[in-house]
Enzyme design. Structure first.
Site, PDB file in Angstrom:
ATOM      1  N   CYS A   1       0.858  -1.188   0.000  1.00 48.62           N
ATOM      2  CA  CYS A   1       0.000   0.000   0.000  1.00 48.62           C
ATOM      3  C   CYS A   1       0.891   1.233   0.000  1.00 48.62           C
ATOM      4  O   CYS A   1       2.072   1.137  -0.374  1.00 48.62           O
ATOM      5  CB  CYS A   1      -0.994  -0.024   1.167  1.00 48.62           C
ATOM      6  SG  CYS A   1      -0.247   0.027   2.816  1.00 48.62           S
TER       7      CYS A   1
ATOM      8  N   ASN B   1       2.221   1.483   4.343  1.00 52.69           N
ATOM      9  CA  ASN B   1       2.555   0.199   4.993  1.00 52.69           C
ATOM     10  C   ASN B   1       2.265   0.223   6.492  1.00 52.69           C
ATOM     11  O   ASN B   1       2.937  -0.451   7.268  1.00 52.69           O
ATOM     12  CB  ASN B   1       4.017  -0.220   4.719  1.00 52.69           C
ATOM     13  CG  ASN B   1       4.344  -1.672   5.066  1.00 52.69           C
ATOM     14  OD1 ASN B   1       5.475  -2.004   5.409  1.00 52.69           O
ATOM     15  ND2 ASN B   1       3.361  -2.545   4.992  1.00 52.69           N
TER      16      ASN B   1
ATOM     17  N   CYS C   1      -1.430   0.660   7.375  1.00 55.92           N
ATOM     18  CA  CYS C   1      -2.867   0.368   7.502  1.00 55.92           C
ATOM     19  C   CYS C   1      -3.283  -0.832   6.646  1.00 55.92           C
ATOM     20  O   CYS C   1      -3.504  -1.935   7.158  1.00 55.92           O
ATOM     21  CB  CYS C   1      -3.717   1.579   7.131  1.00 55.92           C
ATOM     22  SG  CYS C   1      -3.689   2.889   8.387  1.00 55.92           S
ATOM     23  N   ARG C   2      -3.423  -0.614   5.330  1.00 56.20           N
ATOM     24  CA  ARG C   2      -4.054  -1.633   4.492  1.00 56.20           C
ATOM     25  C   ARG C   2      -3.183  -2.860   4.248  1.00 56.20           C
ATOM     26  O   ARG C   2      -3.667  -3.988   4.378  1.00 56.20           O
ATOM     27  CB  ARG C   2      -4.486  -1.012   3.156  1.00 56.20           C
ATOM     28  CG  ARG C   2      -5.588   0.019   3.285  1.00 56.20           C
ATOM     29  CD  ARG C   2      -5.733   0.828   2.015  1.00 56.20           C
ATOM     30  NE  ARG C   2      -4.535   1.624   1.756  1.00 56.20           N
ATOM     31  CZ  ARG C   2      -4.307   2.308   0.647  1.00 56.20           C
ATOM     32  NH1 ARG C   2      -5.194   2.270  -0.334  1.00 56.20           N
ATOM     33  NH2 ARG C   2      -3.211   3.014   0.513  1.00 56.20           N
ATOM     34  N   SER C   3      -1.926  -2.650   3.851  1.00 55.39           N
ATOM     35  CA  SER C   3      -1.115  -3.836   3.509  1.00 55.39           C
ATOM     36  C   SER C   3      -0.743  -4.683   4.730  1.00 55.39           C
ATOM     37  O   SER C   3      -0.762  -5.917   4.628  1.00 55.39           O
ATOM     38  CB  SER C   3       0.100  -3.487   2.641  1.00 55.39           C
ATOM     39  OG  SER C   3       1.004  -2.633   3.286  1.00 55.39           O
TER      40      SER C   3
ATOM     41  N   ASP D   1      -8.551   3.928   1.665  1.00 48.64           N
ATOM     42  CA  ASP D   1      -7.523   4.063   2.690  1.00 48.64           C
ATOM     43  C   ASP D   1      -8.131   4.529   4.003  1.00 48.64           C
ATOM     44  O   ASP D   1      -8.551   5.691   4.135  1.00 48.64           O
ATOM     45  CB  ASP D   1      -6.466   5.051   2.211  1.00 48.64           C
ATOM     46  CG  ASP D   1      -5.214   4.996   3.068  1.00 48.64           C
ATOM     47  OD1 ASP D   1      -5.310   4.538   4.229  1.00 48.64           O
ATOM     48  OD2 ASP D   1      -4.149   5.399   2.581  1.00 48.64           O
TER      49      ASP D   1
HETATM   50  P1  4NP Z   1      -1.807   2.850   4.142  1.00 52.25           P
HETATM   51  O1  4NP Z   1      -2.407   4.224   4.731  1.00 52.25           O
HETATM   52  O2  4NP Z   1      -1.268   3.187   2.761  1.00 52.25           O
HETATM   53  O3  4NP Z   1      -2.992   1.947   4.086  1.00 52.25           O
HETATM   54  O4  4NP Z   1      -0.746   2.419   5.112  1.00 52.25           O
HETATM   55  C1  4NP Z   1      -1.652   5.400   4.879  1.00 52.25           C
HETATM   56  C2  4NP Z   1      -1.002   5.630   6.069  1.00 52.25           C
HETATM   57  C3  4NP Z   1      -0.294   6.803   6.242  1.00 52.25           C
HETATM   58  C4  4NP Z   1      -0.250   7.745   5.229  1.00 52.25           C
HETATM   59  C5  4NP Z   1      -0.904   7.493   4.029  1.00 52.25           C
HETATM   60  C6  4NP Z   1      -1.592   6.317   3.855  1.00 52.25           C
HETATM   61  N1  4NP Z   1       0.439   8.968   5.417  1.00 52.25           N
HETATM   62  O5  4NP Z   1       0.255   9.891   4.595  1.00 52.25           O
HETATM   63  O6  4NP Z   1       1.189   9.105   6.396  1.00 52.25           O
END
Ligand code: 4NP
Length: 147
Positions: free
Chosen positions: A9, A12, A14-16, A120
């Site tokens: 994702c 790294n 939340c989703r992945s 997300d």
């Molecule tokens: P992920 O979500 O891609 O599912 O891990 C996010 C977590 C943090 C951020 C963006 C997406 N960020 O901008 O810090």
């Protein structure tokens, strides 16, 4: 044979990691990992609210740590699974010439959901909704690999 699976994702956190945790809970004999296309959260554990939502379903993410996706991952894994089309684009940009590792969307394995990406939850704050979709999709992925 598909044995090594990487979930990707953006952050790294939340989703992945949730996808990796949900998949390995269901299919522990696979070698799994997750990574972010960004390096924003390198070394961090999964985001607290995502860990809590996963834990309430019996999915433990506490041992996972964020790392950044890199070109060596194309050789280290048999299958790379992104959460949205931006992830897929960022992964494909790094693909080495001649490499043919499949890069697919997680939602390719949850067709009945009608979703074309995993929204997300870092932004939507809907951690349970993301986990519902992720759990359905990893079940579909596991069935696909077993067939
Ligand atoms: P992920 O979500 O891609 O599912 O891990 C996010 C977590 C943090 C951020 C963006 C997406 N960020 O901008 O810090």
């Amino acid at each position: 044979m598909t044995h090594r699976i990487l979930f990707v994702c953006l952050g790294n956190i939340c989703r992945s990691p949730a996808a990796e945790g949900a998949f390995r809970a269901r299919a522990p004999h696979y070698m799994t990992d997750s990574a972010g296309t960004s390096g924003w959260h390198i070394g961090e554990p999964p985001y607290g609210p995502m860990q809590a939502a996963a834990r309430s379903r019996g999915i433990d993410l506490s041992d996972l740590r964020a790392r950044q996706f890199g070109i060596e991952d194309f050789d280290r894994f048999d299958l790379i699974i992104g959460m949205d089309t931006e992830n897929i684009r960022n992964i494909e940009t790094l693909r080495p010439a001649g490499n043919e590792t499949p890069v697919l969307l997680l939602t390719d394995f949850a067709l009945q959901s009608g979703a074309d990406h995993v929204p997300d939850p870092y932004y939507t704050r809907d951690f349970d909704g993301a986990l519902d979709l992720i759990e359905a999709a990893v079940a579909g992925l596991e069935a696909h690999l077993r067939a």
